[in-house]
Structure formats: C-alpha cells, structure tokens
Motif scaffolding. Structure first.
Motif, PDB file in Angstrom:
ATOM      1  N   ASN A 181       0.856  -1.188   0.000  1.00 11.08           N
ATOM      2  CA  ASN A 181       0.000   0.000   0.000  1.00 11.08           C
ATOM      3  C   ASN A 181       0.892   1.238   0.000  1.00 11.08           C
ATOM      4  O   ASN A 181       1.017   1.933   0.996  1.00 11.08           O
ATOM      5  CB  ASN A 181      -0.910  -0.023   1.230  1.00 11.08           C
ATOM      6  N   CYS A 212       0.167   4.842   1.579  1.00 14.16           N
ATOM      7  CA  CYS A 212      -0.238   5.014   2.965  1.00 14.16           C
ATOM      8  C   CYS A 212       0.888   5.658   3.787  1.00 14.16           C
ATOM      9  O   CYS A 212       1.927   5.052   4.019  1.00 14.16           O
ATOM     10  CB  CYS A 212      -0.626   3.677   3.567  1.00 14.16           C
ATOM     11  N   ARG A 218       1.546   3.861   7.352  1.00 12.60           N
ATOM     12  CA  ARG A 218       2.375   2.679   7.299  1.00 12.60           C
ATOM     13  C   ARG A 218       3.843   3.022   7.026  1.00 12.60           C
ATOM     14  O   ARG A 218       4.749   2.474   7.659  1.00 12.60           O
ATOM     15  CB  ARG A 218       1.863   1.777   6.188  1.00 12.60           C
ATOM     16  N   ASN A 245      -4.600   4.959   4.337  1.00  9.13           N
ATOM     17  CA  ASN A 245      -5.181   4.798   3.012  1.00  9.13           C
ATOM     18  C   ASN A 245      -5.721   3.378   2.942  1.00  9.13           C
ATOM     19  O   ASN A 245      -5.252   2.558   2.177  1.00  9.13           O
ATOM     20  CB  ASN A 245      -4.075   5.039   1.974  1.00  9.13           C
ATOM     21  N   TYR A 246      -6.713   3.110   3.784  1.00 14.30           N
ATOM     22  CA  TYR A 246      -7.169   1.724   3.914  1.00 14.30           C
ATOM     23  C   TYR A 246      -7.785   1.192   2.616  1.00 14.30           C
ATOM     24  O   TYR A 246      -8.542   1.882   1.937  1.00 14.30           O
ATOM     25  CB  TYR A 246      -8.198   1.590   5.048  1.00 14.30           C
ATOM     26  N   CYS A 275      -5.206  -4.403   2.465  1.00 14.68           N
ATOM     27  CA  CYS A 275      -4.454  -4.259   3.718  1.00 14.68           C
ATOM     28  C   CYS A 275      -4.626  -5.486   4.601  1.00 14.68           C
ATOM     29  O   CYS A 275      -3.714  -5.856   5.342  1.00 14.68           O
ATOM     30  CB  CYS A 275      -4.933  -3.039   4.494  1.00 14.68           C
ATOM     31  N   CYS A 310      -0.958  -5.899   6.150  1.00 11.37           N
ATOM     32  CA  CYS A 310      -0.530  -4.951   7.179  1.00 11.37           C
ATOM     33  C   CYS A 310      -1.204  -5.272   8.506  1.00 11.37           C
ATOM     34  O   CYS A 310      -2.409  -5.513   8.575  1.00 11.37           O
ATOM     35  CB  CYS A 310      -0.862  -3.516   6.757  1.00 11.37           C
ATOM     36  N   ALA A 365      -4.471  -3.575   9.838  1.00  8.99           N
ATOM     37  CA  ALA A 365      -5.629  -3.570   8.944  1.00  8.99           C
ATOM     38  C   ALA A 365      -6.967  -3.484   9.676  1.00  8.99           C
ATOM     39  O   ALA A 365      -7.842  -2.711   9.278  1.00  8.99           O
ATOM     40  CB  ALA A 365      -5.601  -4.794   8.048  1.00  8.99           C
ATOM     41  N   CYS A 416      -7.473   0.057  10.930  1.00  8.54           N
ATOM     42  CA  CYS A 416      -7.710   1.018   9.854  1.00  8.54           C
ATOM     43  C   CYS A 416      -9.071   0.781   9.203  1.00  8.54           C
ATOM     44  O   CYS A 416      -9.743   1.724   8.797  1.00  8.54           O
ATOM     45  CB  CYS A 416      -6.609   0.938   8.808  1.00  8.54           C
TER      46      CYS A 416
HETATM   47  S1  SF4 Z   1      -3.677  -1.203   7.290  1.00 10.86           S
HETATM   48 FE1  SF4 Z   1      -3.670   0.965   7.720  1.00 10.86          FE
HETATM   49  S2  SF4 Z   1      -1.546   1.477   8.100  1.00 10.86           S
HETATM   50 FE2  SF4 Z   1      -1.567  -0.506   7.150  1.00 10.86          FE
HETATM   51  S3  SF4 Z   1      -1.302  -0.032   4.987  1.00 10.86           S
HETATM   52 FE3  SF4 Z   1      -3.483  -0.204   5.334  1.00 10.86          FE
HETATM   53  S4  SF4 Z   1      -4.142   1.874   5.753  1.00 10.86           S
HETATM   54 FE4  SF4 Z   1      -1.944   1.856   5.961  1.00 10.86          FE
END
Ligand code: SF4
Lengths: 380, 505
Positions: free
Chosen positions: A31, A34, A37, A301-302, A306, A310, A313, A316
């Motif tokens: 992502n 974002c 992140r 930037n969900y 994600c 991540c 997730a 977010c």
């Molecule tokens: S889960 Fe949240 S922090 Fe992680 S990449 Fe997605 S939007 Fe960004």
C-alpha cells in the motif's frame, strides 16, 4: 543522528525497533500510498504489538504444520552440500552441471555486523578470487577463479530502509554459476502440473526481488557490476504432490522496480514526516486511548488488500467505516469515486452535489437508485 | 462492478444488512444437494485432514485423516469420500429421457436429473480439483495399488471442477459465489469469501447488525474458518498435540481409539459450524423463486453429466493433466460463449439484473403510447407486416437508429429502432418497427403486437443463437501451437510407476 532519524526514534519510543525481513519489506510495496504505514515501518514500530495494544490484533499466525513442512523440504533440498540443488539450478539455467561446487554457510555464530562483513567479503571474493576461502568443500573446480561454481547458504544481507540499516537473513542460497549470481529460494508450496498458487508465487517473487536488490547493492558497494546478480531468480518447489524438488525461473524485473521505488520513497521519509504532527508517537508501551488518538492524526489509506499485508488492517478498517474504500476499489470507482457512503446515498436520493464536478456522478447515482427501486418494486 | 451493485453495497452499509441484487434465483438448486466441507492440512500439497459430507442437514458424515502425511491414509480418505459421493452420483442415473439433437437428425438419451455438489468457497473447489488430480491417475494394480473407487472419484471430481468453470453451470457451486450472486453486503469482495461473515451480513442473528455479525464471524476463536485452510491457532494449540497423541499411541489399541476420538471431536467442532452455515445458505437460496432460464441451463448440466457417465462407462481415458493447444482454445471459446449467454439470460430472467443494462443505456423500459399494428411495408418485392410502436421512457437511451432490439417479454419478436427523439423532462421517445412472432399473414395475430399502455423492456442483448467458432482437429494443430501432440496415450497417461517417494500423486 539526522533530525529525521531522531524523529523516527521518538515515534518508536522505548520499544526496540522491529526487525525487518524480506516479507515485511515486500509488504511495504502493498500500500505505497499510505503515510501511516510508511512512517510506522520507517520508524521500525512493532506494528503487531501496536495493533494488539489498541484492541485490533492482527491475524497473521502460522501453522506449525506449515513451518515443519517448510523446514523439512528445505533441509532435503540443501542436503549433501547442495549437490541436488546445484544440479537443479544448473539444469534450469541451461548450463552444464558442474562436477562440484563450493558450499559456504554464511549463517551463524557472529554478531550481525560481523556476519554482514563476512558475507560481503566472501561473496565479492567469489567474483574475483580463486575459490573463496573459508569454504567447507575444498574440491572446488580445479580451474578455480571466477568460473567455479559456488553456493552460499544463509548470506546476511543489508538494505537501507528509511535511513536505517536493515538486515535480511534469508534462507536462500546465492548460487554463482557461469560467473553470475542467482538468488535461489526454496519454498514448500507445490507446483502442480506446472502451476502454483498465484498468490504464493507473487509473494515469493517480491521477496526474491528484495534479496536480488540487497545482493546487488552488496556487489556495487564492493565496486562490482551489480548486474552480476541476475534478475532471474530460481524458485525451488516440490513438484505435484511429491517431495521431489523442481526448479523454476522467475523474472523479477518488475518487482525490482516496485521495491526500489518504495525504498526510495522510504528514504525520503523527511518529506513524509512534514505531513505528520510534530508530537506524533506510536510507542506500543503507551496508553491505548492515547495511541488511537495519535494514530488518527496520521493519514492512512485503507483498502481491503491491507487485510493480507498490514498488521494494522483491522484498526484502519474500523476507522475507515462509512467510506466507499472499505468496499474495495472497484466499488468506489463504480460510485463515481465518491469517498463517503452517506454522500453517495444522499446524491442517489436526489440531493444536489455541493461540488459541481460531482454533477455527473450524482446523475448516475440518481438514475441507479431509481432503476433499483423500479426493479425491486419499492418506492424510489 | 456495476454501479447498481455498488449502490446496493453502499445501501447495505447504511441498512446494516445485505441488500438483494437479484429478484430470482439464478442457479439450479437440487432437492438433495451433496454438501461437502473439506479441511486440508496446512503446508502440504492438498493433504486432506477432514471433511463433512452429506445430502441432508442431519446426515453429515465426518471423515477424518488421523495422520494426514501418511499416503495410505490419504487414499483411505479418498476411498471413504468415494463411498459417499459415487452412490450419490449414481442415484441420478435412474431415469432418462429421449431428446433429439441436430434438428431432429439424431436422438440421444439424457438423465432426468443430475447431481449437485456444494462447497463453502472457491478454495473448496480448488481443493476438489487437486484431489481429483491426485487420484484420477492412480492405478489399482502395481506397486501402489488403490481401491478402484479412488481413481473413479478422481475422474468425477475433475469433471465437476471443470464444469464449475463454466458460467451458469450449477453442478459444483461455491456457496459464497452463489450468495453474492444474489446479495450485496457492506464489505469487500475479499471479505465476502469468508462464508460466516457473508452470512452474517445476509442474515444477522438476533438484533445484531450485519457488520457486527461479520466482525464476530472473523474471530476464529468464535467461528472456525470455512476451510479448506484451518485456523493456525487451532493447528498449533489443539490439532498438533492430538495428531501427536495419535501417532504416539502406536499399536496400543486403547490409546489409539482414545486419541482418534479426541481428533474426531476437535475436527467435528471445526466443521459443524460451517456445515450448518451451508444449509442455512441453501435455505436462503431456496426461498428465492428460480429464474425462467435456470431449468434450461440445468439441462446443459444434465447433458454434461450424461456424457461424462457414458464416457466413464465406455472405458474412456481419464482427463489429461493439461489440455492440448486445440482443446484449450476450443474450451476457452466455449467458456466465453457460455459467459455471454449466461449474462443475457440473467438479464432476461431478472428485472434487477436488466436494470444494470438500463443504467448503461443498453436497455430501456418504456410505456407504449402509440401503436400501428396493421402497418404493412410494401416497398420490397412483396408486402410484409411491419407494425410500429412508439414508447416513452425516462431511462437513458443509447441505442442507435437501426439497431436490432428484443424484449424479454416477447423474445421471438425483433424490433428495429426507427427514431430516437429526446423530449422534455429527460424523457425519450423511441419508435420501433416490429417483425416476427405475429403469425404468417399480413394481419398480426391478436396480442402479438404490444398495445398502448403496456410497459415493456427493450434491449440490445440478444438471446439469438450465435454459431460457435471452428477449430482445427487435433491432428491439424498449427505448428505455432506446438503442432499435433504426440499420441494421446503417451500424453494422457502419467508415468505408470510413481517414484517410491511419491506420497500422493
Ligand atoms: S492497514 Fe492501515 S496502516 Fe496498514 S497499509 Fe493499510 S491503511 Fe496503511
């Protein structure tokens, strides 16, 4: 320490920085838009711990069975000083199978920097040397020199991520055959009738690209041509339903570009940091409510992707509730790119858009709502 | 993603419950479908761990593989599954009907019904495809003999999974796909792949909202995953010790029985929630009335079932590992045609699907305001009946003058666009000239021409038969595609003797 480094250290707080590996670096490309992140990963914040602290634990558990199977297969492939591995790789690359190859295990005992130096020294020596010193198999190609086949297990590679040296300890073998290095990755997912699970294959390709990049930087630092590391990596997987290993070549040029771009972006974290409140911190040791407030101040930037890449997730996703982006990009686009679900429904219900640029989207949504109601026999 | 479906998803978020995107059921639903919930051992190439299978809610049979890495036990699993599945398939071979094909020049038999297998998700279909691949080439003699029903099961599973690739087929259906065909949830497509969360949105229990029910369903401690992958926590905490206990029991009969019972209990607990959700899904789908063209598509499935059964009976070879170039191209072409016709049929069957085409201007619904049912065109060699009607619609009309349209309500009749005139209030007047479906003479049979006041849908989507493409025979495979393949026997049959280390294939 530069001011950015200091900022990152403050953001991370007292919890020690999380180690990166090829998987986490590969995930950085997931992502790229974002900021949250990029900043958290740049600062080395322990995101799994953070997610747990704020009540949205990540679910990236690994089954013992999968780990065992991976280890068994890897040990099997690397057995006998990599003789079988050498044959597989050589055949796949279309070069004559060398009678023997040196096998150097770079894993192990020393501390990280020591190991990195040793890896660097031995790997670069292999390009110039006679047979590398310190190897466990003395009977290298008698011709010696740069053409001798050599296998290096567990090299310790370094990469700069957001100005911090990150060490990768891949289970991989760097194979030097025909004067070039190839990254060899042993993966235990099956390739059945020539086809592997596309998601696993894609993940393996990005991870391998991370290693290629690190290996190239290592050579470049020693004054060598980085192209001596091939962009074709060798993936060794079990064939069909057996334990018989087969080698496949994957071209990772595209993945190299993607990883490079994201690492460059992370290098310019100072630019990203200008958009982050000066007192932002994300130390998992902090109070949970404070952490949630703090995180809310850094733009995320969900997207549904994600969930697979991540640790934050679930947090977010919760935060992005009510946004069309949570439904997936195709849905958001089909709704005229409007972010807010309430606004979508208001426009569909006949409200006039505040923004004249939304007039077209509004008309589409209005018609869609009318047609839906018509077909369902409900009043529009 | 159509805007209409996207809007339904947005409405689902606001309403807190999934919204319909279909008004009829677009798939066939058997009276007694065979529900199959498989579990696989993590890390292995499709090693079965357990399954629950049966054709009625109270009759789920639990199959367990106590040592999933053991080759013999894998084949024992396949044999047990065959013992349930093969009689189920055979049960549909009771009655046949005679049908004529090729314009009556040929007569064939077709089974009156066909089996239907339901799995939780697309990964379940993949599991069956790989299980089919792992078993259909097994030999019943030689060094590694397997019971004869094992390769037979493999061929049936391969047949079903190949059939499942065909849009509109109902023989092997993933429940998540069947449900999302009819409902839009307030979550994304990836999240919809999780059957418990999907059903949480469609039918949230109690006073819960769909979002709450889905969030709860995502917690593997509350709700086990719908397979074939298991929850890693379950693997590490419960399954691994239980498998170890079974292995450690060795020849101690009592200890082994106890360990087996424990494994059974653990796996039953993992499978039962999904098993129940599968039948809830069946119930939800059954509550929808079937679309008018569902039975016609099911006939195609019955044809395929008949053909496969005859092929197996006739001693035909198992399906090859991979299609040759010509077969692959022909298959792709067939799938594309099936997809196109399925899309048209769904729109014809369902005003809510047709609404998607109305939104894009490929269809419109209007009221007939003028009709000239007696109009005769005598400009040609002989006079022909060509009634005209004028409709008024509020839909966006993007069909060009001259386009050939048809109406789901009158699919035997063609309508050519003569005028398209935008008028006030966003309305459009459309004049259509009709041909066909009005009897033979110069006077239309009563009721065959739309009357003033009727509301009708006209669309560019056509159900008309489009002849398929032609492909070279296998022997004529062009050199650009590898040339004719080596004789079929050499390609189709795998290495007759599996290597000693082969555990599965
Ligand atoms: S889960 Fe949240 S922090 Fe992680 S990449 Fe997605 S939007 Fe960004």
């Amino acid at each position: 320490m530069t001011s950015s480094e200091q900022r990152l250290a403050t953001i991370r707080g007292d919890t020690p920085p999380r180690r990166h590996n090829a998987r986490t670096i590969a995930a950085l490309t997931g992502n790229p838009g974002c900021t949250r992140r990029a900043v958290l990963d740049g600062a080395g914040v322990d995101k799994p711990l953070l997610a747990e602290r704020i009540g949205f634990p990540a679910r990236f558990g690994q089954s013992r069975f999968a780990i065992t199977r991976g280890n068994v297969f890897e040990a099997q492939v690397k057995a006998d000083g990599g003789a079988e591995l050498l044959r597989l790789v050589a055949e796949r690359l279309g070069v004559p199978v060398p009678a023997a190859a040196s096998w150097t295990d770079l894993g192990g005992r020393d501390d990280v920097t020591g190991r990195e130096e040793r890896s660097a020294a031995l790997l670069t020596a292999a390009l110039t040397g006679p047979a590398p010193t310190g190897t466990e198999t003395p009977q290298a190609d008698p011709a010696g020199g740069t053409d001798a086949a050599a296998l290096f297990d567990h090299p310790l590679l370094g990469l700069d991520v957001a100005g911090r040296r990150v060490y990768l300890e891949p289970d991989l073998v760097a194979a030097r055959l025909g004067g070039r290095f190839h990254v060899v990755e042993v993966k235990s997912f099956a390739v059945i009738d020539g086809q592997a699970d596309p998601a696993k294959l894609a993940a393996a390709a990005v991870q391998s690209a991370v290693y290629v990049l690190a290996l190239r930087e290592l050579l470049a630092a020693g004054g060598h041509d980085p192209r001596l590391v091939s962009h074709e990596v060798v993936l060794v997987c079990p064939a069909d339903f057996t334990n018989r290993p087969v080698a496949h070549l994957i071209d990772v040029r595209k993945q190299l570009l993607v990883v490079r771009r994201q690492l460059d972006r992370m290098d310019q974290l100072d630019v990203l940091l200008t958009g982050v409140p000066a007192d932002f911190t994300a130390d998992p040791a902090d109070d949970a409510t404070a952490l949630v407030d703090s995180l809310a101040r850094v733009r995320a930037n969900y997207a549904p992707d994600c969930l697979a890449s991540c640790e934050l997730a679930y947090f977010c996703r919760h935060e992005a509730g009510g946004q069309t982006g949570t439904l997936g990009r195709p849905v958001r686009e089909a709704l005229g790119g409007i972010d807010d679900i309430d606004e979508v429904l208001a426009l569909a219900g006949g409200d006039h858009p505040a923004d004249p640029e939304r007039a077209e989207a509004a008309a589409l949504l209005r018609t869609a709502a009318r047609l839906r109601a018509d077909a369902l026999g409900t009043p529009a | 993603m159509s805007t209409l479906r996207a809007l339904a998803a947005a409405q689902a978020v606001a309403a807190g419950v999934a919204q319909p995107v279909a008004t009829v059921r677009h798939l066939h639903l058997a009276t007694r479908p065979l529900v199959l919930v498989p579990l696989a051992l993590a890390g292995e190439a499709n090693a079965p761990l357990a399954a629950m299978v049966g054709s009625a809610p109270g009759q789920g049979r639990l199959l367990v593989v106590p040592q999933p890495r053991n080759r013999d036990q894998r084949f024992a699993f396949a044999a047990e599954l065959a013992a349930v599945a093969l009689p189920y398939f055979d049960g549909y071979r009771a009655g046949t009907e005679t049908i004529t094909v090729d314009r009556g020049r040929e007569v064939r038999q077709r089974y009156l019904d066909a089996p239907q297998v339901l799995v939780p998700n697309p990964a379940g279909v993949t599991f069956l495809r790989l299980l089919g691949r792992a078993t259909r080439f097994r030999r019943v003699d030689g060094d590694y003999p397997v019971p004869p029903q094992v390769p037979l099961l493999g061929r049936w599973l391969t047949f079903l999974t190949e059939r499942a690739e065909r849009p509109g087929s109902s023989m092997l259906v993933a429940m998540t796909q069947a449900l999302t065909l009819h409902w839009a949830t307030g979550q994304s497509a990836v999240e919809d792949l999780h059957l418990p969360a999907l059903l949480g949105w469609i039918a949230p229990p109690g006073r819960m909202s769909g979002a709450e029910a889905a969030a709860l369903a995502e917690d593997p401690a509350v709700c086990p995953p719908a397979g074939p992958a298991t929850d890693p926590e379950f693997d590490n905490r419960l399954l691994a010790p239980a498998i170890e206990a079974y292995a450690a029991a060795g020849d101690d009969e009592a200890a082994r029985a106890e360990a087996y019972a424990e494994l059974e209990r653990l796996l039953r607990d993992q499978l039962t929630p999904t098993w129940e959700l599968m039948w809830r899904g069946v119930g939800l789908l059954r509550a929808l009335p079937p679309g008018a063209r569902v039975a016609g598509r099911w006939e195609g499935d019955r044809d395929a079932f008949t053909a496969h059964a005859e092929h197996v009976d006739g001693g035909g070879a198992p399906q090859p590992r991979r299609d040759g170039a010509v077969a692959a191209a022909a298959r792709l072409h067939r799938l594309e045609r099936a997809a196109a016709s399925y899309a048209v049929q769904r729109a014809y069957d369902d005003p809510l699907v047709m609404a998607e085409h109305r939104l894009t201007g490929e269809a419109f619904v209007g009221e007939v305001v003028l009709a000239d049912p007696a109009r005769v065109d005598d400009s040609g060699k002989r006079p022909v009946l060509r009634p005209r009607i004028q409709l008024v619609t509020t839909d966006p009309v993007l069909v060009p003058v001259g386009a050939a349209l048809s109406s789901p309500a009158r699919s035997g009749q063609k309508a050519r666009v003569v005028f398209v005139t935008p008028v006030a209030d966003g309305k459009t007047e459309v004049v259509l000239e009709l041909s066909g479906g009005m009897g033979r003479g110069l006077t239309a049979t009563p009721g065959s021409v739309p009357e003033v006041g009727e509301r009708l849908c006209y669309t560019t989507l056509s159900e008309a038969y489009v002849p398929g493409g032609t492909f070279p025979t296998v022997e004529e495979t062009p050199w650009t595609h590898g040339g004719p393949p080596t004789p079929v026997s050499a390609v189709d049959m795998p290495d007759p003797d599996p290597a000693p280390d082969e555990e599965w294939a």
